[in-house]
Motif scaffolding. Structure first.
Motif, PDB file in Angstrom:
ATOM      1  N   HIS A  37       0.839  -1.207   0.000  1.00 17.15           N
ATOM      2  CA  HIS A  37       0.000   0.000   0.000  1.00 17.15           C
ATOM      3  C   HIS A  37       0.876   1.261   0.000  1.00 17.15           C
ATOM      4  CE1 HIS A  37      -3.411   2.596   0.863  1.00 17.15           C
ATOM      5  NE2 HIS A  37      -2.674   3.159   1.822  1.00 17.15           N
ATOM      6  N   SER A  38       1.971   1.256   0.759  1.00 16.31           N
ATOM      7  CA  SER A  38       2.864   2.417   0.818  1.00 16.31           C
ATOM      8  C   SER A  38       3.494   2.690  -0.546  1.00 16.31           C
ATOM      9  CB  SER A  38       3.968   2.188   1.862  1.00 16.31           C
ATOM     10  OG  SER A  38       3.440   2.215   3.159  1.00 16.31           O
ATOM     11  N   ILE A  39       3.936   1.611  -1.215  1.00 14.90           N
ATOM     12  CA  ILE A  39       4.578   1.782  -2.525  1.00 14.90           C
ATOM     13  C   ILE A  39       3.578   2.305  -3.548  1.00 14.90           C
ATOM     14  CG2 ILE A  39       5.807   0.628  -4.390  1.00 14.90           C
ATOM     15  CD1 ILE A  39       7.371   0.945  -1.743  1.00 14.90           C
ATOM     16  N   LYS A  40       2.352   1.754  -3.511  1.00 18.75           N
ATOM     17  CA  LYS A  40       1.307   2.205  -4.451  1.00 18.75           C
ATOM     18  C   LYS A  40       0.976   3.672  -4.197  1.00 18.75           C
ATOM     19  CE  LYS A  40      -1.971   1.559  -7.552  1.00 18.75           C
ATOM     20  NZ  LYS A  40      -2.606   2.881  -7.526  1.00 18.75           N
ATOM     21  N   ALA A  41       0.849   4.063  -2.935  1.00 21.85           N
ATOM     22  CA  ALA A  41       0.540   5.459  -2.602  1.00 21.85           C
ATOM     23  C   ALA A  41       1.677   6.380  -3.048  1.00 21.85           C
ATOM     24  CB  ALA A  41       0.293   5.596  -1.100  1.00 21.85           C
ATOM     25  N   LEU A  42       2.924   5.903  -2.905  1.00 23.32           N
ATOM     26  CA  LEU A  42       4.080   6.709  -3.323  1.00 23.32           C
ATOM     27  C   LEU A  42       4.087   6.889  -4.833  1.00 23.32           C
ATOM     28  CD1 LEU A  42       6.737   8.142  -2.611  1.00 23.32           C
ATOM     29  CD2 LEU A  42       7.875   5.906  -2.733  1.00 23.32           C
ATOM     30  N   GLU A  43       3.816   5.816  -5.570  1.00 30.35           N
ATOM     31  CA  GLU A  43       3.778   5.910  -7.034  1.00 30.35           C
ATOM     32  C   GLU A  43       2.656   6.838  -7.491  1.00 30.35           C
ATOM     33  OE1 GLU A  43       5.568   1.672  -8.622  1.00 30.35           O
ATOM     34  OE2 GLU A  43       3.482   1.692  -7.913  1.00 30.35           O
ATOM     35  N   ASP A  44       1.523   6.757  -6.830  1.00 30.08           N
ATOM     36  CA  ASP A  44       0.412   7.657  -7.177  1.00 30.08           C
ATOM     37  C   ASP A  44       0.792   9.106  -6.894  1.00 30.08           C
ATOM     38  OD1 ASP A  44      -1.087   5.485  -7.920  1.00 30.08           O
ATOM     39  OD2 ASP A  44      -2.236   5.388  -6.043  1.00 30.08           O
ATOM     40  N   ASP A  45       1.491   9.312  -5.786  1.00 32.81           N
ATOM     41  CA  ASP A  45       1.897  10.669  -5.406  1.00 32.81           C
ATOM     42  C   ASP A  45       2.899  11.231  -6.416  1.00 32.81           C
ATOM     43  OD1 ASP A  45       2.182  13.006  -3.820  1.00 32.81           O
ATOM     44  OD2 ASP A  45       3.925  12.150  -2.839  1.00 32.81           O
ATOM     45  N   LEU A  46       3.849  10.398  -6.852  1.00 31.55           N
ATOM     46  CA  LEU A  46       4.879  10.844  -7.788  1.00 31.55           C
ATOM     47  C   LEU A  46       4.401  10.851  -9.237  1.00 31.55           C
ATOM     48  CD1 LEU A  46       7.976   8.993  -6.266  1.00 31.55           C
ATOM     49  CD2 LEU A  46       7.371  11.397  -6.012  1.00 31.55           C
ATOM     50  N   GLY A  47       3.358  10.105  -9.511  1.00 31.55           N
ATOM     51  CA  GLY A  47       2.811  10.068 -10.862  1.00 31.55           C
ATOM     52  C   GLY A  47       3.616   9.210 -11.823  1.00 31.55           C
ATOM     53  N   CYS A  48       4.324   8.208 -11.290  1.00 35.02           N
ATOM     54  CA  CYS A  48       5.102   7.317 -12.156  1.00 35.02           C
ATOM     55  C   CYS A  48       5.334   5.988 -11.448  1.00 35.02           C
ATOM     56  CB  CYS A  48       6.435   7.936 -12.554  1.00 35.02           C
ATOM     57  SG  CYS A  48       7.507   8.311 -11.149  1.00 35.02           S
ATOM     58  N   ALA A  49       5.598   4.946 -12.245  1.00 36.05           N
ATOM     59  CA  ALA A  49       5.886   3.628 -11.676  1.00 36.05           C
ATOM     60  C   ALA A  49       7.339   3.572 -11.223  1.00 36.05           C
ATOM     61  CB  ALA A  49       5.608   2.544 -12.715  1.00 36.05           C
ATOM     62  N   LEU A  50       7.564   3.037 -10.032  1.00 37.43           N
ATOM     63  CA  LEU A  50       8.911   2.934  -9.478  1.00 37.43           C
ATOM     64  C   LEU A  50       9.455   1.508  -9.548  1.00 37.43           C
ATOM     65  CD1 LEU A  50       8.478   5.128  -6.266  1.00 37.43           C
ATOM     66  CD2 LEU A  50       9.481   5.810  -8.450  1.00 37.43           C
ATOM     67  N   ILE A  51       8.555   0.507  -9.589  1.00 38.10           N
ATOM     68  CA  ILE A  51       8.985  -0.894  -9.622  1.00 38.10           C
ATOM     69  C   ILE A  51       8.165  -1.681 -10.637  1.00 38.10           C
ATOM     70  CG2 ILE A  51       9.718  -0.863  -7.201  1.00 38.10           C
ATOM     71  CD1 ILE A  51       7.090  -2.391  -6.543  1.00 38.10           C
ATOM     72  N   ASN A  52       8.775  -2.759 -11.117  1.00 43.05           N
ATOM     73  CA  ASN A  52       8.070  -3.769 -11.907  1.00 43.05           C
ATOM     74  C   ASN A  52       8.022  -5.040 -11.078  1.00 43.05           C
ATOM     75  OD1 ASN A  52       7.537  -2.324 -14.314  1.00 43.05           O
ATOM     76  ND2 ASN A  52       9.687  -2.557 -14.926  1.00 43.05           N
ATOM     77  N   ARG A  53       6.816  -5.632 -10.929  1.00 41.97           N
ATOM     78  CA  ARG A  53       6.654  -6.856 -10.162  1.00 41.97           C
ATOM     79  C   ARG A  53       6.789  -8.050 -11.088  1.00 41.97           C
ATOM     80  NH1 ARG A  53       3.501  -2.857  -8.336  1.00 41.97           N
ATOM     81  NH2 ARG A  53       3.233  -2.526  -6.083  1.00 41.97           N
ATOM     82  N   LEU A  54       7.769  -8.901 -10.826  1.00 43.28           N
ATOM     83  CA  LEU A  54       8.001 -10.112 -11.610  1.00 43.28           C
ATOM     84  C   LEU A  54       7.902 -11.309 -10.673  1.00 43.28           C
ATOM     85  CD1 LEU A  54      11.056  -8.868 -13.700  1.00 43.28           C
ATOM     86  CD2 LEU A  54       8.659  -8.940 -14.407  1.00 43.28           C
ATOM     87  N   GLY A  55       6.660 -11.801 -10.489  1.00 43.83           N
ATOM     88  CA  GLY A  55       6.435 -12.866  -9.525  1.00 43.83           C
ATOM     89  C   GLY A  55       6.655 -12.335  -8.131  1.00 43.83           C
ATOM     90  N   ARG A  56       7.525 -13.028  -7.397  1.00 44.42           N
ATOM     91  CA  ARG A  56       7.833 -12.579  -6.045  1.00 44.42           C
ATOM     92  C   ARG A  56       8.968 -11.577  -6.009  1.00 44.42           C
ATOM     93  NH1 ARG A  56       7.497 -17.929  -2.128  1.00 44.42           N
ATOM     94  NH2 ARG A  56       5.271 -18.423  -2.517  1.00 44.42           N
TER      95      ARG A  56
END
Length: 303
Positions: free
Chosen positions: A39-58
């Protein structure tokens, strides 16, 4: 451009996730649930307006924006650690700073002894001295430019507290050749004929002298003003005028006979000295110690 501040908890969550490469490990290190980290990472990405990570499985990989943000996050984190260390250092004995303001006369004749004793007690203190007249020092206190001001007590300042340190008495100072040299009290009938050598007209000393003269019925019109007690004494020695000086400033000259002191009138011309600070502020141990050392140093002055 947005000017709001990035949430420090989100920044820490991202930095930890980038370092561990796993939501599970990041959650364990932060003592949070995986859901909370996500949730923190998603909120941070929404705040910055860009994706910070790519999820590849685990596993996760940083995007280009993530790499840039991680470098910035590491710098911010290091700076926060330094700030915490600096603040913790203030709690150590004798660390921190003390900013002192004082008149030039006090700087020359009183503070050297005080500073020497203070340094022996607090060798790690960052001590600074700002020389100025009393009125300017009060402004520096209000502007948080200095912590304490050792000076003549102000006449009335509702926002300034002044802890009295000592009182002195101003006297006339004359050359050995002056007709008053062997008198104890100046003859009132001759005072208005004299030229007086005094400290700056902007000073509280000058104001107290002028008020005293008016109360005694004298004009105090012939005045040479100087910004240095040493300069005043030199003019007195060569007979240019009558100085108005505290005895503790002329100890050496009085002992050697190059300057004679006498009272300006039957009524003493007194001043009050103190250490001033902004009213309501709690003094630190270093500040209390400095005030105590000022009192001790002034006890030794000859009056």
């Amino acid at each position: 451009m947005r000017d709001d501040i990035i949430d420090s908890r989100q920044l820490l969550a991202f930095k930890t996730l980038a370092e561990t490469g796993s939501f599970t490990l990041a959650a364990k290190q932060l003592n949070l649930t995986q859901s909370a980290v996500s949730h923190s990472i998603k909120a941070l990405e929404d705040d910055l307006g860009c994706a910070l990570i790519n999820r590849l499985g685990r596993k996760i990989h940083l995007t280009e924006a993530g790499d840039i943000f991680l470098a910035a996050a590491e710098r911010i984190h290091q700076r926060m650690h330094r700030v915490r260390s600096e603040l913790e250092a203030l709690s150590r004995w004798g660390a921190g700073r003390l900013r002192i303001g004082a008149g030039t006369t006090a700087c020359q004749y009183i503070l050297p002894t005080v500073i020497r004793e203070f340094r022996q007690t607090f060798p790690d203190c960052q001590l600074s001295i700002s020389p100025n007249d009393a009125k300017e020092l009060m402004d520096e206190l209000r502007g948080n430019e200095i912590d304490l001001a050792f000076t003549l007590a102000p006449l009335s300042d509702d926002d300034i507290e002044c802890q009295t340190v000592f009182e002195d008495t101003l006297q006339f100072a004359v050359a050995p050749s002056h007709p008053w040299a062997n008198r104890k009290v100046a003859p009132g009938s001759e005072i208005d004929e004299q030229t007086f050598v005094t400290y700056s007209k902007r000073s509280l000393t000058f104001e107290s002298i002028r008020r005293h003269f008016r109360n005694e019925g004298h004009t105090f019109s012939k005045v040479i003003e100087l910004g240095s007690m040493e300069a005043i004494k030199e003019l007195v020695k060569i007979g240019i005028g009558v100085g108005i000086i505290a005895p503790w400033v002329t100890q050496k000259e009085a002992h050697e006979g190059s300057i004679f002191l006498l009272s300006p009138s039957r009524k003493a011309l007194k001043r009050s000295w103190g250490v001033c600070y902004v009213k309501g502020r709690r003094l630190s141990l270093m500040e209390e110690t400095f005030i105590g050392l000022c009192e001790s140093a002034c006890d030794c002055l000859e009056q």
